[in-house]
Design a protein around this motif. Structure first.
Motif, PDB file in Angstrom:
ATOM      1  N   LEU A 396      -3.292   9.976   6.097  1.00  0.00           N
ATOM      2  CA  LEU A 396      -3.238   8.698   6.817  1.00  0.00           C
ATOM      3  C   LEU A 396      -2.598   7.618   5.945  1.00  0.00           C
ATOM      4  O   LEU A 396      -1.773   6.827   6.424  1.00  0.00           O
ATOM      5  CB  LEU A 396      -4.661   8.289   7.228  1.00  0.00           C
ATOM      6  N   VAL A 397      -2.958   7.568   4.656  1.00  0.00           N
ATOM      7  CA  VAL A 397      -2.376   6.563   3.745  1.00  0.00           C
ATOM      8  C   VAL A 397      -0.867   6.781   3.599  1.00  0.00           C
ATOM      9  O   VAL A 397      -0.073   5.829   3.603  1.00  0.00           O
ATOM     10  CB  VAL A 397      -3.078   6.604   2.376  1.00  0.00           C
ATOM     11  N   LEU A 404       5.335   0.945   5.792  1.00  0.00           N
ATOM     12  CA  LEU A 404       5.523  -0.228   4.926  1.00  0.00           C
ATOM     13  C   LEU A 404       6.623  -0.017   3.895  1.00  0.00           C
ATOM     14  O   LEU A 404       6.755  -0.820   2.956  1.00  0.00           O
ATOM     15  CB  LEU A 404       4.192  -0.553   4.208  1.00  0.00           C
ATOM     16  N   ALA A 405       7.395   1.027   4.070  1.00  0.00           N
ATOM     17  CA  ALA A 405       8.394   1.383   3.050  1.00  0.00           C
ATOM     18  C   ALA A 405       9.369   0.239   2.770  1.00  0.00           C
ATOM     19  O   ALA A 405       9.696  -0.055   1.599  1.00  0.00           O
ATOM     20  CB  ALA A 405       9.137   2.643   3.479  1.00  0.00           C
ATOM     21  N   GLU A 406       9.870  -0.424   3.824  1.00  0.00           N
ATOM     22  CA  GLU A 406      10.852  -1.502   3.630  1.00  0.00           C
ATOM     23  C   GLU A 406      10.259  -2.645   2.834  1.00  0.00           C
ATOM     24  O   GLU A 406      10.886  -3.184   1.910  1.00  0.00           O
ATOM     25  CB  GLU A 406      11.367  -1.999   4.989  1.00  0.00           C
ATOM     26  N   TYR A 435      -3.617   0.113   7.951  1.00  0.00           N
ATOM     27  CA  TYR A 435      -2.336  -0.611   8.033  1.00  0.00           C
ATOM     28  C   TYR A 435      -2.573  -2.107   7.801  1.00  0.00           C
ATOM     29  O   TYR A 435      -1.840  -2.754   7.033  1.00  0.00           O
ATOM     30  CB  TYR A 435      -1.661  -0.379   9.378  1.00  0.00           C
ATOM     31  N   ASN A 436      -3.586  -2.668   8.467  1.00  0.00           N
ATOM     32  CA  ASN A 436      -3.842  -4.103   8.330  1.00  0.00           C
ATOM     33  C   ASN A 436      -4.183  -4.471   6.889  1.00  0.00           C
ATOM     34  O   ASN A 436      -3.699  -5.468   6.348  1.00  0.00           O
ATOM     35  CB  ASN A 436      -4.976  -4.529   9.254  1.00  0.00           C
ATOM     36  N   LEU A 437      -5.045  -3.667   6.249  1.00  0.00           N
ATOM     37  CA  LEU A 437      -5.459  -3.985   4.880  1.00  0.00           C
ATOM     38  C   LEU A 437      -4.301  -3.827   3.890  1.00  0.00           C
ATOM     39  O   LEU A 437      -4.081  -4.689   3.022  1.00  0.00           O
ATOM     40  CB  LEU A 437      -6.634  -3.086   4.469  1.00  0.00           C
ATOM     41  N   ASN A 440      -1.539  -6.457   4.459  1.00  0.00           N
ATOM     42  CA  ASN A 440      -1.984  -7.743   3.913  1.00  0.00           C
ATOM     43  C   ASN A 440      -1.830  -7.776   2.395  1.00  0.00           C
ATOM     44  O   ASN A 440      -1.410  -8.783   1.816  1.00  0.00           O
ATOM     45  CB  ASN A 440      -3.444  -8.005   4.266  1.00  0.00           C
ATOM     46  N   ALA A 441      -2.199  -6.664   1.743  1.00  0.00           N
ATOM     47  CA  ALA A 441      -2.104  -6.603   0.284  1.00  0.00           C
ATOM     48  C   ALA A 441      -0.660  -6.786  -0.174  1.00  0.00           C
ATOM     49  O   ALA A 441      -0.390  -7.415  -1.205  1.00  0.00           O
ATOM     50  CB  ALA A 441      -2.661  -5.266  -0.218  1.00  0.00           C
ATOM     51  N   VAL A 442       0.291  -6.224   0.611  1.00  0.00           N
ATOM     52  CA  VAL A 442       1.711  -6.380   0.267  1.00  0.00           C
ATOM     53  C   VAL A 442       2.194  -7.785   0.632  1.00  0.00           C
ATOM     54  O   VAL A 442       2.911  -8.437  -0.131  1.00  0.00           O
ATOM     55  CB  VAL A 442       2.549  -5.305   0.996  1.00  0.00           C
ATOM     56  N   LYS A 443       1.768  -8.242   1.828  1.00  0.00           N
ATOM     57  CA  LYS A 443       2.221  -9.557   2.321  1.00  0.00           C
ATOM     58  C   LYS A 443       1.771 -10.680   1.401  1.00  0.00           C
ATOM     59  O   LYS A 443       2.556 -11.567   1.040  1.00  0.00           O
ATOM     60  CB  LYS A 443       1.685  -9.790   3.727  1.00  0.00           C
ATOM     61  N   TYR A 444       0.462 -10.660   1.025  1.00  0.00           N
ATOM     62  CA  TYR A 444      -0.078 -11.768   0.238  1.00  0.00           C
ATOM     63  C   TYR A 444       0.022 -11.490  -1.265  1.00  0.00           C
ATOM     64  O   TYR A 444      -0.942 -11.626  -2.015  1.00  0.00           O
ATOM     65  CB  TYR A 444      -1.540 -12.018   0.633  1.00  0.00           C
TER      66      TYR A 444
END
Length: 550
Positions: A396-397, A404-406, A435-437, A440-444
């Motif tokens: 799943l990960v 989220l590769a891009e 996906y959400n967690l 978010n970790a990548v976004k923030y």
């Protein structure tokens, strides 16, 4: 001993001792010279199974049988008092028994005494002994009283037992009268034989003898009389325990109060002879129970009303979800489509200000689309059917990392799963959670630092120490997601899971404020808990604890 003295035949131990004794050395002389009245009396005495003692002659010499022998005990008077003068034989009590003997010897009258305490020396010491006995005259051939026949029974044990019983009854009554609880005893017709002070004072009866059946009719609430009669009647018929609740009038106030009355049958030699029981005032408990029932009824009605409102709201939510997924999205897609056509075909014709406005339109439409999608996802986490499957967390990960590769490539980020495990989940929901967690970790992440996200798993069996709602009887998985992003202040650790809660402006970070609320709802759907810790400008840690198998 000359065998012709047949009156001394048999007689057990005492007959043998009389036969072997040298009577010639005594004032009585040999048995062949004894008067017939003495011989006859001794013969009766020796063959009687009842304890007997004979005082004979002027000196009141003693004779006794085997049945009397145990009365003398051990290390006492036996066998020395056989043929001994009464005063010498019974020196320690002579002053007590001499007057009674004289009533018989001088007046020729019989006497009877019951449970009289006369101490005697036996078993090596003086003992207080209770006796029931008769003294009867024995007349010789001339009609003169020549002896006193004593028929006796030792009643010490019976007397002491009766005293113990009376003392026990006295203590029972004393304790019962100190009790605030009713205590009562009846005969088999339910007539009161005993009632303690608490009961007598409550119903206003002074003496137990006055506590007749009519008293119950007078003091029991009229509406409860049938309960009392049927309850007691069935207990008598079945010879069984019973428990009744009914109202009884307090004499002093005239008010009725609730009592809980319990009774058990009492038996003597297998026959039921009545009941013994208690009564406890439960008026306050009844009042509390009635008030509680009223409160429960009110709360039940309020809950029913709330459920009706909630059902109406659910219908509205379903309507909203339908509108969001159909009616709203259709015009929104047209806005996006026409805006895109205009941007492609007419963009060069627009002024600089017009170009900026069209870009804002496109951005607003895209945000609107994201918001609608997130709202639909949030509502579906409760309404969609849950089908659990066992999955490998690594698979799943990896799937989420591909999505989220891009972003990872753009920010030079990395997501690392340190340890995988199998876990039973609703696959599409859990994928959305991860996906959400992870997004978010990548976004923030911080502008000047590449995002580095670590996922670790651990099997725990003491889940209740993490949260009291969890159970130690199940295996749980602890999933920890750690990042090195912008973090957050500790005061927002709970707030970030609420719907539409944003810690940053949409100009800084794109988002709808629903993502973590969806995560929390999915965790709850899986019977787990989620928590977050953060340090501003250092990073965040999200911890999920949920059953390994549902």
């Amino acid at each position: 001993m000359n065998k012709k003295f047949h009156f001394l035949d048999d007689g057990g131990e005492m007959g043998r001792l009389m036969r072997e004794k040298n009577w010639s050395s005594t004032p009585l002389g040999p048995p062949d010279g004894w008067p017939q009245s003495l011989r006859t009396t001794i013969n009766i005495l020796l063959n009687s199974p009842f304890p007997m003692f004979l005082f004979w002659g002027d000196r009141l010499k003693g004779f006794y049988n085997d049945a009397y022998r145990p009365i003398l005990g051990t290390e006492g008077k036996h066998p020395t008092i056989l043929g001994l003068n009464g005063k010498a034989a019974w020196a320690e009590i002579w002053e007590d028994i001499k007057p009674m003997l004289e009533v018989v010897t001088k007046k020729g009258e019989s006497i009877w005494r019951e449970n009289l305490m006369i101490p005697i020396f036996r078993n090596g010491r003086m003992e207080d002994v209770y006796w029931t006995f008769s003294y009867s005259p024995v007349k010789d051939e001339e009609g003169k009283v020549s002896g006193v026949l004593v028929i006796v029974t030792e009643t010490t044990e019976a007397v002491l037992a009766e005293r113990r019983l009376k003392e026990s009854e006295r203590r029972f009554r004393e304790m019962a009268n100190l009790s605030p609880v009713w205590i009562w005893i009846t005969d088999k017709e339910i007539n009161i034989e005993y009632a303690n002070l608490a009961l007598l004072n409550y119903v206003g009866v002074e003496n137990e003898a006055d506590f007749t059946g009519q008293v119950w009719v007078d003091v029991v609430h009229p509406d409860d009389l049938d309960v009392v009669f049927k309850g007691f009647g069935k207990a008598v018929e079945d010879k069984s325990d019973f428990t009744l609740e009914y109202r009884v009038k307090r004499k002093k106030t005239g008010n009725y109060e609730w009592f809980k009355v319990l009774g058990v049958p009492k038996f003597e030699e297998g026959e039921m002879v009545g009941f013994i029981g208690t009564g406890m005032n439960i008026d306050k408990q009844k009042s509390f129970a009635d008030e509680l029932k009223r409160e429960v009824d009110i709360r039940t009605k309020e809950l029913a009303d709330s459920n009706d409102k909630l059902e109406a709201m659910n219908k509205e939510l379903q309507s909203f979800a339908y509108i969001s997924s159909h009616d709203l999205q259709e015009p929104l897609r047209k806005i996006q489509m026409f805006a895109e056509v205009l941007m492609e075909n007419e963009f060069d014709k627009l002024s600089t200000s017009g170009k900026a406005k069209f870009e804002k339109i496109q951005n607003a439409a895209n945000r609107m689309q994201s918001l609608i999608n997130d709202l639909l996802s949030y509502s579906r986490t409760d309404t969609e059917k849950r089908v659990y499957e066992v999955i490998d967390l690594k698979e799943l990960v990896d799937d989420v990392k591909n999505d989220l590769a891009e972003e990872l490539k753009k920010k030079h980020g990395n997501i690392t799963l340190l340890q995988s495990c199998e876990i039973e989940v609703v696959p599409f929901q859990f994928r959305q959670l991860m996906y959400n967690l992870l997004s978010n970790a990548v976004k923030y992440s911080k502008n000047d630092v590449s995002p580095n996200v670590t996922i670790n798993t651990e099997i725990i069996t003491n889940a209740k120490s993490v949260d009291i709602s969890l159970k130690n009887i199940k295996e749980y998985v602890r999933i920890t997601i750690t990042d090195n992003g912008i973090g957050f202040e500790e005061q927002f650790a709970e707030k970030i899971f609420e719907v539409f809660q944003r810690l940053h402006s949409k100009q800084e970070y794109v988002g709808t404020g629903i993502g973590l609320a969806i995560v929390k709802k999915i965790v709850q759907n899986h019977n787990g808990v989620i928590s977050a810790k953060g340090i501003l400008n250092e990073g965040s840690v999200f911890e999920i604890v949920m059953p390994k198998m549902q």
